[in-house]
Scaffold this motif. Structure first.
Motif, PDB file in Angstrom:
ATOM      1  N   GLN A 175       0.850  -0.986   0.083  1.00  0.00           N
ATOM      2  CA  GLN A 175       0.020   0.077   0.077  1.00  0.00           C
ATOM      3  C   GLN A 175       0.878   1.314   0.052  1.00  0.00           C
ATOM      4  OE1 GLN A 175      -3.019  -0.038   3.020  1.00  0.00           O
ATOM      5  NE2 GLN A 175      -4.023   1.600   2.014  1.00  0.00           N
ATOM      6  N   ALA A 176       1.745   1.073   0.836  1.00  0.00           N
ATOM      7  CA  ALA A 176       2.883   2.309   0.828  1.00  0.00           C
ATOM      8  C   ALA A 176       3.282   2.520  -0.640  1.00  0.00           C
ATOM      9  CB  ALA A 176       3.736   2.246   1.850  1.00  0.00           C
ATOM     10  N   LEU A 177       3.708   1.691  -1.166  1.00  0.00           N
ATOM     11  CA  LEU A 177       4.426   1.707  -2.505  1.00  0.00           C
ATOM     12  C   LEU A 177       3.358   2.316  -3.519  1.00  0.00           C
ATOM     13  CD1 LEU A 177       6.744   1.634  -4.577  1.00  0.00           C
ATOM     14  CD2 LEU A 177       6.280  -0.844  -4.954  1.00  0.00           C
ATOM     15  N   ALA A 178       2.191   1.688  -3.339  1.00  0.00           N
ATOM     16  CA  ALA A 178       1.350   2.082  -4.235  1.00  0.00           C
ATOM     17  C   ALA A 178       1.060   3.733  -4.101  1.00  0.00           C
ATOM     18  CB  ALA A 178      -0.037   1.415  -4.143  1.00  0.00           C
ATOM     19  N   THR A 179       0.702   3.927  -3.048  1.00  0.00           N
ATOM     20  CA  THR A 179       0.517   5.319  -2.617  1.00  0.00           C
ATOM     21  C   THR A 179       1.656   6.270  -3.279  1.00  0.00           C
ATOM     22  OG1 THR A 179      -0.595   4.854  -0.862  1.00  0.00           O
ATOM     23  CG2 THR A 179       0.294   7.118  -0.979  1.00  0.00           C
ATOM     24  N   GLU A 180       2.987   5.913  -2.902  1.00  0.00           N
ATOM     25  CA  GLU A 180       4.033   6.566  -3.330  1.00  0.00           C
ATOM     26  C   GLU A 180       4.186   6.692  -4.955  1.00  0.00           C
ATOM     27  OE1 GLU A 180       8.915   5.590  -3.903  1.00  0.00           O
ATOM     28  OE2 GLU A 180       7.858   4.884  -2.060  1.00  0.00           O
ATOM     29  N   LEU A 181       3.531   5.724  -5.681  1.00  0.00           N
ATOM     30  CA  LEU A 181       3.637   6.005  -7.076  1.00  0.00           C
ATOM     31  C   LEU A 181       2.405   6.443  -7.756  1.00  0.00           C
ATOM     32  CD1 LEU A 181       4.585   2.025  -7.887  1.00  0.00           C
ATOM     33  CD2 LEU A 181       6.005   4.052  -8.037  1.00  0.00           C
ATOM     34  N   GLY A 182       1.459   7.184  -6.670  1.00  0.00           N
ATOM     35  CA  GLY A 182       0.348   7.971  -7.354  1.00  0.00           C
ATOM     36  C   GLY A 182      -1.004   7.222  -7.218  1.00  0.00           C
TER      37      GLY A 182
ATOM     38  N   LEU B   8      -0.786  -4.121 -10.865  1.00  0.00           N
ATOM     39  CA  LEU B   8      -1.678  -3.337 -10.794  1.00  0.00           C
ATOM     40  C   LEU B   8      -1.345  -1.770 -11.326  1.00  0.00           C
ATOM     41  CD1 LEU B   8      -1.625  -5.269  -8.139  1.00  0.00           C
ATOM     42  CD2 LEU B   8      -3.934  -4.352  -7.730  1.00  0.00           C
ATOM     43  N   TYR B   9      -2.166  -1.205 -11.903  1.00  0.00           N
ATOM     44  CA  TYR B   9      -1.721   0.178 -12.329  1.00  0.00           C
ATOM     45  C   TYR B   9      -3.014   1.065 -11.696  1.00  0.00           C
ATOM     46  CZ  TYR B   9       1.282  -1.911 -15.472  1.00  0.00           C
ATOM     47  OH  TYR B   9       2.442  -2.609 -16.141  1.00  0.00           O
TER      48      TYR B   9
ATOM     49  N   HIS C 138       7.268 -11.211  -3.690  1.00  0.00           N
ATOM     50  CA  HIS C 138       8.290 -10.183  -4.350  1.00  0.00           C
ATOM     51  C   HIS C 138       7.385  -8.879  -4.845  1.00  0.00           C
ATOM     52  CE1 HIS C 138      11.167 -13.399  -5.537  1.00  0.00           C
ATOM     53  NE2 HIS C 138      10.889 -13.542  -4.160  1.00  0.00           N
ATOM     54  N   ILE C 139       7.835  -7.612  -4.517  1.00  0.00           N
ATOM     55  CA  ILE C 139       7.261  -6.365  -4.436  1.00  0.00           C
ATOM     56  C   ILE C 139       8.348  -5.540  -5.672  1.00  0.00           C
ATOM     57  CG2 ILE C 139       5.786  -4.453  -3.570  1.00  0.00           C
ATOM     58  CD1 ILE C 139       5.767  -6.031  -1.018  1.00  0.00           C
ATOM     59  N   ARG C 140       7.653  -4.950  -6.281  1.00  0.00           N
ATOM     60  CA  ARG C 140       8.627  -4.169  -7.328  1.00  0.00           C
ATOM     61  C   ARG C 140       7.711  -3.239  -8.082  1.00  0.00           C
ATOM     62  NH1 ARG C 140      10.870  -4.228 -12.386  1.00  0.00           N
ATOM     63  NH2 ARG C 140       9.508  -5.699 -13.204  1.00  0.00           N
ATOM     64  N   ARG C 141       8.297  -2.047  -8.273  1.00  0.00           N
ATOM     65  CA  ARG C 141       7.743  -0.831  -9.109  1.00  0.00           C
ATOM     66  C   ARG C 141       7.745  -1.157 -10.527  1.00  0.00           C
ATOM     67  NH1 ARG C 141      10.401   3.086 -11.791  1.00  0.00           N
ATOM     68  NH2 ARG C 141      12.226   2.841 -10.283  1.00  0.00           N
ATOM     69  N   ILE C 142       6.968  -0.919 -11.306  1.00  0.00           N
ATOM     70  CA  ILE C 142       6.871  -1.648 -12.926  1.00  0.00           C
ATOM     71  C   ILE C 142       6.546  -0.271 -13.667  1.00  0.00           C
ATOM     72  CG2 ILE C 142       6.785  -3.933 -12.391  1.00  0.00           C
ATOM     73  CD1 ILE C 142       3.580  -3.629 -13.158  1.00  0.00           C
ATOM     74  N   PRO C 143       7.265   0.052 -14.945  1.00  0.00           N
ATOM     75  CA  PRO C 143       6.860   0.964 -15.715  1.00  0.00           C
ATOM     76  C   PRO C 143       5.302   0.714 -16.454  1.00  0.00           C
ATOM     77  CG  PRO C 143       8.306  -0.455 -16.796  1.00  0.00           C
ATOM     78  CD  PRO C 143       8.232  -1.024 -15.595  1.00  0.00           C
TER      79      PRO C 143
ATOM     80  N   GLY D 171       3.293   1.188 -12.186  1.00  0.00           N
ATOM     81  CA  GLY D 171       2.351   0.337 -11.371  1.00  0.00           C
ATOM     82  C   GLY D 171       3.211  -0.530 -10.519  1.00  0.00           C
ATOM     83  N   ILE D 172       2.399  -1.433  -9.883  1.00  0.00           N
ATOM     84  CA  ILE D 172       3.030  -2.096  -8.681  1.00  0.00           C
ATOM     85  C   ILE D 172       3.009  -3.580  -9.110  1.00  0.00           C
ATOM     86  CG2 ILE D 172       0.902  -2.135  -7.561  1.00  0.00           C
ATOM     87  CD1 ILE D 172       2.645  -2.175  -5.029  1.00  0.00           C
ATOM     88  N   GLU D 173       3.907  -4.350  -9.069  1.00  0.00           N
ATOM     89  CA  GLU D 173       3.853  -5.844  -9.245  1.00  0.00           C
ATOM     90  C   GLU D 173       4.239  -6.858  -8.059  1.00  0.00           C
ATOM     91  OE1 GLU D 173       6.269  -7.830 -12.708  1.00  0.00           O
ATOM     92  OE2 GLU D 173       7.701  -7.928 -11.018  1.00  0.00           O
ATOM     93  N   LEU D 174       3.202  -7.424  -7.793  1.00  0.00           N
ATOM     94  CA  LEU D 174       3.474  -8.647  -6.588  1.00  0.00           C
ATOM     95  C   LEU D 174       3.454  -9.960  -7.240  1.00  0.00           C
ATOM     96  CD1 LEU D 174       0.171  -6.750  -4.760  1.00  0.00           C
ATOM     97  CD2 LEU D 174       2.687  -6.351  -4.446  1.00  0.00           C
ATOM     98  N   ILE D 175       4.408 -10.646  -6.386  1.00  0.00           N
ATOM     99  CA  ILE D 175       4.631 -12.053  -6.864  1.00  0.00           C
ATOM    100  C   ILE D 175       4.681 -12.866  -5.776  1.00  0.00           C
ATOM    101  CG2 ILE D 175       5.851 -13.780  -8.335  1.00  0.00           C
ATOM    102  CD1 ILE D 175       6.856 -11.539 -10.213  1.00  0.00           C
ATOM    103  N   ALA D 176       3.738 -13.806  -5.496  1.00  0.00           N
ATOM    104  CA  ALA D 176       3.739 -14.739  -4.429  1.00  0.00           C
ATOM    105  C   ALA D 176       4.513 -15.952  -5.000  1.00  0.00           C
ATOM    106  CB  ALA D 176       2.498 -15.041  -4.305  1.00  0.00           C
ATOM    107  N   VAL D 177       5.525 -16.203  -4.276  1.00  0.00           N
ATOM    108  CA  VAL D 177       6.668 -17.478  -4.610  1.00  0.00           C
ATOM    109  C   VAL D 177       6.729 -18.379  -3.614  1.00  0.00           C
ATOM    110  CG1 VAL D 177       8.854 -17.902  -5.379  1.00  0.00           C
ATOM    111  CG2 VAL D 177       7.926 -15.888  -5.916  1.00  0.00           C
ATOM    112  N   ASP D 178       6.533 -19.774  -3.834  1.00  0.00           N
ATOM    113  CA  ASP D 178       6.655 -20.685  -2.647  1.00  0.00           C
ATOM    114  C   ASP D 178       7.213 -22.031  -3.300  1.00  0.00           C
ATOM    115  OD1 ASP D 178       4.585 -22.684  -3.328  1.00  0.00           O
ATOM    116  OD2 ASP D 178       3.196 -20.893  -3.372  1.00  0.00           O
ATOM    117  N   ARG D 179       7.390 -22.916  -2.396  1.00  0.00           N
ATOM    118  CA  ARG D 179       8.095 -24.264  -2.802  1.00  0.00           C
ATOM    119  C   ARG D 179       7.035 -25.340  -2.260  1.00  0.00           C
ATOM    120  NH1 ARG D 179      13.231 -24.195  -4.431  1.00  0.00           N
ATOM    121  NH2 ARG D 179      14.225 -22.266  -3.968  1.00  0.00           N
TER     122      ARG D 179
END
Length: 336
Positions: free
Chosen positions: A27-34, A132-133, A64-69, A75-83
């Motif tokens: 949520q903080a990253l999304a807010t930062e990105l506008g 998400l964008y 995994h959380i990352r800013r994406i163009p 936008g924001i990218e969220l990737i759930a990674v497991d084994r």
């Protein structure tokens, strides 16, 4: 369009308290990105649902959380990674299906909350992607994925990357500064800045410009690729140990680099031309990733979103003793 340099933040998910942490980070990253309040809340909801499902079915993993163009914004990218034990994505995306005794609306609802959603799951674990964008932005016409991680979560990352998009052409760069930490980062950022001024110049000229810019630093390895979707050709030049492959559904072809150090001992690199043909993917990676991987060991993976592929390769083949960058680009027609 140009983009580059965004590292991946990893939030371990091993107990309920960490679900809240992941939600707050997203949520903080999304807010930062506008993102407005509603869209930032949507990002928080998706993060919560991904982590809840991860903990419930795989018992532990990471988000995994990352800013994406994107177009007109990030936008924001969220990737759930497991084994975990894996699941059937087709069944789990159907509303009403549940393996955990719940109402079974989780993954189906997630797919409707996101602009880009994809899944790969097998007996070795699962990777679930959500992008998400904000309302004023949208996904780029180029499908690509990046997984970039600094050693031991150091604030400074010695790897960097850059992608430029112009019509039907794509220019891609991966640099690995020697070692890790601030001095490695300084070297790689100097090279990236030189590349970004004219990314569609000849790869050999770009490597020479980066060499000059990185002189006086530790130097590093670098590789440049130019892809033209209209002609179906790829031009590639590399110096040092940046791995690169063109992949079809059946085979992988390694791309040739020259020995040397950009910013140190370096001769003019030869540029190689490769017909793309039926190749589906270009994968470039620093030596923080092992080189002995084969996507054919993961049936169906070549058809998944490039961000899924990058995250899975990091999960299964990261050496764990250096910064690591994995770049995956879909070689396909590029929309307007």
């Amino acid at each position: 369009m140009t983009a580059g340099g965004a590292t991946t933040r990893v939030v371990p998910i091993e107990d309920d308290s960490q679900i809240g942490q992941a939600r707050r980070v997203a949520q903080a990253l999304a807010t930062e990105l506008g993102f407005n309040e509603t869209d930032a809340g949507r990002a928080a909801l998706v993060a919560t649902e991904l982590c809840t499902n991860l903990l419930k079915h795989a018992h532990h993993g990471a988000l995994h959380i990352r800013r994406i163009p994107g177009r007109n914004g990030s936008g924001i990218e969220l990737i759930a990674v497991d084994r975990g034990p894996g699941f059937d994505p087709a069944q789990c995306l159907a509303d009403g299906f549940s393996t955990g005794g719940t109402q079974g609306t989780g993954l189906g609802a997630l797919s409707r909350q996101t602009q880009v959603f994809d899944i790969h799951s097998d007996s070795r674990g699962s990777v679930v992607l959500a992008q998400l964008y904000p309302r004023h932005a949208s996904a780029l016409p180029l499908r690509f994925g990046i997984s970039q991680h600094a050693l031991n979560d150091d604030p400074a990352c010695g790897d960097t990357w850059h992608i430029a998009l112009k019509g039907a052409r794509v220019a891609a760069l991966v640099i690995d500064g020697i070692g890790h930490g601030q001095e490695a980062e300084r070297a790689s950022l100097a090279g990236k800045a030189a590349f970004a001024t004219a990314p569609f110049d000849e790869p050999s000229s770009n490597l020479m410009s980066m060499h000059q810019a990185m002189s006086g630093t530790r130097g590093g390895a670098a590789a440049v690729a130019l892809y033209d979707a209209n002609t179906g050709t790829l031009r590639f030049a590399g110096v040092g140990n940046i791995g690169a492959h063109l992949l079809t559904t059946e085979k992988s072809r390694g791309l040739a680099s020259h020995p040397g150090i950009i910013g140190g001992q370096f001769r003019k690199a030869q540029v190689f031309d490769y017909p793309v043909g039926d190749s589906r993917l270009l994968i470039m990676y620093s030596d923080g990733l092992q080189s002995r991987w084969n996507l054919r060991d993961y049936p169906g993976l070549v058809h998944r979103h490039p961000a899924i592929i990058a995250a899975l390769l990091h999960r299964d083949f990261s050496r764990g003793r250096d910064d690591v960058t994995v770049m995956v680009i879909a070689l396909e027609a590029i929309g307007d």
